[in-house]
Design an enzyme around this catalytic site. Structure first.
Site, PDB file in Angstrom:
ATOM      1  N   GLU A 295      -9.767  37.122   3.628  1.00 23.12           N
ATOM      2  CA  GLU A 295      -9.775  36.912   5.117  1.00 23.12           C
ATOM      3  C   GLU A 295     -10.877  36.238   5.405  1.00 23.12           C
ATOM      4  OE1 GLU A 295      -6.561  40.129   5.057  1.00 23.12           O
ATOM      5  OE2 GLU A 295      -8.446  39.600   3.839  1.00 23.12           O
TER       6      GLU A 295
ATOM      7  N   ALA B   3      -0.929  37.031   5.697  1.00 21.75           N
ATOM      8  CA  ALA B   3      -0.419  37.076   7.145  1.00 21.75           C
ATOM      9  C   ALA B   3       0.101  35.548   7.318  1.00 21.75           C
ATOM     10  CB  ALA B   3      -1.176  37.590   8.230  1.00 21.75           C
TER      11      ALA B   3
END
Length: 260
Positions: free
Chosen positions: A135, A66
């Site tokens: 993440e 992202a």
């Protein structure tokens, strides 16, 4: 429709959607997620489209995660909305898409990129592909379905390890884990994936849509997948594809499914 971050091409009833942000290694931002949603929404009602292939432009990355710059200063409330909106618009939308979706993973598929690939119905990767959910190295967790779909594909233990270590696996490891279905040479990725799409299209697309629904039902809380299978099986008997398929079989000829 014109897009800023993705490319579309329809040929032989195959829609290829390519994420096209090469300077960002095809990272997903909100605009790209919205454009992908619009492209899939349009493909859903386009009778010319029978199979969707999703990939990234270039050889370096499918989607390298992202776009962190967009949400680095988000509050908890904004972060929750980001995940909820993204899952609704794209990741769950792709997973439950009634037409087959194949991810052609070229290069890095990290974070949201791997989550997008996992949302596809299955994955074919090039030899240079590397996959992971890093993440936790940013102080956050996967928010686009990664904690749910990775265990479904590779098992709880391997998913825990991959997420906790923020590590990457190469294409051969991913194949061994069951994360992907096939590994091919980079220059043959498009050809192989399109050949797979054409093999799928020889069958009843109505039946395939019903099978997608039934398979997915097994992973929905509170839904009995066997009941969904029984209902979809019964519904199949009322389709023109069933009449054509059984007639072709009994008369020893090749079926020509009308898709109804």
């Amino acid at each position: 429709m014109s897009y800023q971050n993705i490319l579309e091409e329809i040929e032989d009833n195959i829609l290829t959607i390519s994420i096209d942000r090469p300077k960002k290694l095809n990272a997903l931002n909100r605009e790209t997620i919205q454009e992908l949603h619009e492209a899939f929404k349009e493909a859903r009602t386009n009778d010319e489209v029978k199979v969707v292939i999703i990939t990234g432009t270039g050889e370096k990355a499918f989607v390298a995660g992202a776009d962190i710059s967009e949400f680095a200063d988000y509050s908890p409330k904004e972060g929750k909305k980001l995940a909820a909106d993204g899952q609704e618009k794209l990741f769950n939308y792709v997973a439950n898409f009634p037409k087959p979706v194949i991810a052609a993973v070229n290069g890095f598929a990290l974070g949201g990129g791997l989550e997008l690939a996992m949302a596809a119905h299955f994955r074919i990767a090039s030899e240079n592909a590397k996959m992971g959910l890093p993440e936790v190295s940013l102080g956050v967790i996967p928010g686009y379905g990664g904690t749910q779909r990775l265990p479904q594909l590779v098992g709880k233990g391997r998913a825990m390890e991959l997420i906790m270590t923020a590590g990457m696996v190469d294409a051969n490891q991913a194949l061994q884990y069951g994360l992907i279905n096939h590994v091919v040479e980079l220059e043959k990725l498009t050809e192989f994936t399109e050949a797979m799409a054409k093999k799928i299209m020889k069958n009843s697309m109505i039946a395939i849509g019903a099978a997608i629904k039934a398979i997915n039902a097994n992973y929905e809380d509170g839904v009995n997948g066997f009941d969904t299978e029984i209902n979809e099986f019964g519904r199949s008997f009322g389709t023109d594809d069933f009449k054509e398929g059984t007639s072709a079989f009994l008369n020893k000829r090749k079926a020509n499914f009308p898709g109804k």
